[in-house]
Design a protein around this motif. Structure first.
Motif, mmCIF file in Angstrom:
data_model
loop_
_atom_site.group_PDB
_atom_site.id
_atom_site.type_symbol
_atom_site.label_atom_id
_atom_site.label_comp_id
_atom_site.label_asym_id
_atom_site.label_seq_id
_atom_site.Cartn_x
_atom_site.Cartn_y
_atom_site.Cartn_z
ATOM 1 N N GLY A 174 0.757 -1.245 0.000
ATOM 2 C CA GLY A 174 0.000 0.000 0.000
ATOM 3 C C GLY A 174 0.785 1.292 0.000
ATOM 4 O O GLY A 174 0.196 2.362 0.039
ATOM 5 N N GLY A 175 2.112 1.238 -0.023
ATOM 6 C CA GLY A 175 2.887 2.466 -0.038
ATOM 7 C C GLY A 175 3.482 2.813 1.310
ATOM 8 O O GLY A 175 3.461 2.008 2.247
ATOM 9 N N ALA A 176 4.004 4.027 1.419
ATOM 10 C CA ALA A 176 4.703 4.469 2.626
ATOM 11 C C ALA A 176 3.804 4.359 3.847
ATOM 12 O O ALA A 176 2.636 4.743 3.815
ATOM 13 C CB ALA A 176 5.176 5.905 2.462
ATOM 14 N N VAL A 177 4.368 3.851 4.939
ATOM 15 C CA VAL A 177 3.585 3.663 6.155
ATOM 16 C C VAL A 177 4.455 3.953 7.369
ATOM 17 O O VAL A 177 5.649 3.634 7.379
ATOM 18 C CB VAL A 177 3.021 2.222 6.221
ATOM 19 C CG1 VAL A 177 4.139 1.187 6.236
ATOM 20 C CG2 VAL A 177 2.120 2.030 7.434
ATOM 21 N N ALA A 178 3.871 4.585 8.371
ATOM 22 C CA ALA A 178 4.559 4.845 9.636
ATOM 23 C C ALA A 178 4.120 3.823 10.666
ATOM 24 O O ALA A 178 2.958 3.387 10.675
ATOM 25 C CB ALA A 178 4.268 6.258 10.131
ATOM 26 N N GLU A 195 11.725 7.199 19.277
ATOM 27 C CA GLU A 195 11.871 6.850 17.871
ATOM 28 C C GLU A 195 10.692 6.026 17.384
ATOM 29 O O GLU A 195 10.030 5.332 18.157
ATOM 30 C CB GLU A 195 13.157 6.047 17.646
ATOM 31 C CG GLU A 195 14.444 6.799 17.955
ATOM 32 C CD GLU A 195 15.659 5.933 17.776
ATOM 33 O OE1 GLU A 195 16.486 6.234 16.900
ATOM 34 O OE2 GLU A 195 15.788 4.928 18.513
ATOM 35 N N LEU A 196 10.445 6.094 16.080
ATOM 36 C CA LEU A 196 9.493 5.212 15.427
ATOM 37 C C LEU A 196 10.016 4.893 14.035
ATOM 38 O O LEU A 196 11.160 5.192 13.710
ATOM 39 C CB LEU A 196 8.086 5.814 15.415
ATOM 40 C CG LEU A 196 7.880 7.262 14.971
ATOM 41 C CD1 LEU A 196 7.953 7.412 13.457
ATOM 42 C CD2 LEU A 196 6.518 7.771 15.462
ATOM 43 N N TYR A 197 9.175 4.235 13.205
ATOM 44 C CA TYR A 197 9.612 3.763 11.896
ATOM 45 C C TYR A 197 8.771 4.351 10.774
ATOM 46 O O TYR A 197 7.579 4.640 10.955
ATOM 47 C CB TYR A 197 9.460 2.241 11.796
ATOM 48 C CG TYR A 197 10.369 1.418 12.651
ATOM 49 C CD1 TYR A 197 11.706 1.222 12.301
ATOM 50 C CD2 TYR A 197 9.892 0.781 13.798
ATOM 51 C CE1 TYR A 197 12.542 0.428 13.071
ATOM 52 C CE2 TYR A 197 10.721 -0.010 14.574
ATOM 53 C CZ TYR A 197 12.040 -0.183 14.208
ATOM 54 O OH TYR A 197 12.859 -0.972 14.978
ATOM 55 N N VAL A 198 9.382 4.467 9.615
ATOM 56 C CA VAL A 198 8.669 4.608 8.352
ATOM 57 C C VAL A 198 9.202 3.527 7.423
ATOM 58 O O VAL A 198 10.423 3.335 7.311
ATOM 59 C CB VAL A 198 8.863 5.999 7.716
ATOM 60 C CG1 VAL A 198 8.432 5.997 6.245
ATOM 61 C CG2 VAL A 198 8.057 7.041 8.488
ATOM 62 N N ALA A 199 8.294 2.810 6.776
ATOM 63 C CA ALA A 199 8.655 1.809 5.773
ATOM 64 C C ALA A 199 8.234 2.326 4.408
ATOM 65 O O ALA A 199 7.088 2.755 4.225
ATOM 66 C CB ALA A 199 7.986 0.474 6.078
ATOM 67 N N LEU A 200 9.158 2.294 3.463
ATOM 68 C CA LEU A 200 8.927 2.794 2.110
ATOM 69 C C LEU A 200 9.092 1.662 1.098
ATOM 70 O O LEU A 200 10.039 0.864 1.219
ATOM 71 C CB LEU A 200 9.926 3.894 1.754
ATOM 72 C CG LEU A 200 9.947 5.158 2.602
ATOM 73 C CD1 LEU A 200 11.170 5.992 2.230
ATOM 74 C CD2 LEU A 200 8.677 5.958 2.387
ATOM 75 N N PRO A 201 8.239 1.578 0.088
ATOM 76 C CA PRO A 201 8.514 0.645 -1.003
ATOM 77 C C PRO A 201 9.848 1.002 -1.657
ATOM 78 O O PRO A 201 10.119 2.175 -1.947
ATOM 79 C CB PRO A 201 7.340 0.864 -1.967
ATOM 80 C CG PRO A 201 6.263 1.499 -1.143
ATOM 81 C CD PRO A 201 6.989 2.320 -0.112
ATOM 82 N N GLY A 202 10.684 0.010 -1.876
ATOM 83 C CA GLY A 202 12.001 0.282 -2.428
ATOM 84 C C GLY A 202 11.958 1.015 -3.751
ATOM 85 O O GLY A 202 12.810 1.867 -4.033
#
Length: 236
Positions: A174-178, A195-202
């Motif tokens: 689904g795209g970029a997600v926090a 701290e937290l995370y963001v995951a991005l499609p490569g």
């Protein structure tokens, strides 16, 4: 393949990241020239910690068996002697009031079992990543999510919670997600309370990083604008 060293350098500079972004790739077979992971870890997200510290390697499905939740999100079937561990772990968490069993079917999962998962610091990844995982402070990762929107990359509303590892299939689908992370992940990766995370499609990372300059400039201007409004309009 992108010049990932340059991409990582710009991302770390723009966002003041203390941790290296992690490149993760799901493959049917191990890539040539990448060493296999040797040893054991208690969780799938433990491999994130190793990659952020500078290691490049791939894991086989069996390397994930110590983590029934992570195996579930990665579509990895536990071997028969350990097949009950997922249900036992979920029952334990449900008994604590941490999770409800009816939530489990909605947890994002990979569409198929990977034959190998490649982990590396982004700037040293030997292959193009499927997902790039960025850990940092909320105010800086806010800029990353805004840059994704500026670049026309799909961004998912809200914050994902537990389990943290579901952010990987969620980003792929689904795209970029926090993600706020979860307590297990914070223990296994040493993620800080701030701290937290963001995951991005490569596939989208270069475009997102390319939008950071514009977004940071806009935020700097808006910060001055809002400070002036506060001085002029706040009575207390």
């Amino acid at each position: 393949m992108a010049l990932w060293a340059d991409v990582e350098q710009e991302m770390r500079r723009a966002l003041s990241l203390s941790r290296r972004p992690v490149a993760i790739a799901f493959r049917e077979t191990p890539p040539t020239g990448v060493p296999a992971f040797a040893g054991t870890e208690p969780s799938g997200c433990s491999f994130w910690r190793l990659a952020a510290a500078g290691r490049t390697f791939y894991t086989a499905p069996a390397d994930h068996h110590n983590c029934p939740i992570g195996s579930h999100t990665h579509a990895i079937t536990l071997p028969p002697p350990r097949a009950s561990e997922l249900e036992q772990t979920l029952a334990f968490m449900a008994g604590l009031g941490y999770v409800r069993m009816e939530e489990v079917p909605d947890i994002p999962r990979l569409p198929r079992t990977p034959g190998a998962v490649v982990y590396a610091p982004l700037g040293e990844t030997p292959i193009d990543p499927d997902v790039v995982l960025v850990a940092g402070r909320p105010g800086r990762l806010m800029l990353l999510m805004e840059a994704a929107g500026h670049a026309g990359v799909a961004t998912q509303p809200g914050l994902l919670g537990r389990p943290t590892c579901m952010a990987l299939p969620a980003a792929l689908a689904g795209g970029a997600v926090a993600s706020t992370g979860c307590i297990g992940n914070r223990v296994y990766t040493d993620l800080g309370d701030d701290e937290l995370y963001v995951a991005l499609p490569g596939r989208d990372v270069e475009r997102v990083v390319g939008s950071l300059t514009a977004i940071i400039g806009a935020n700097d201007t808006l910060a001055d604008y809002h400070r002036a409004r506060r001085r002029a309009l706040a009575t207390e």
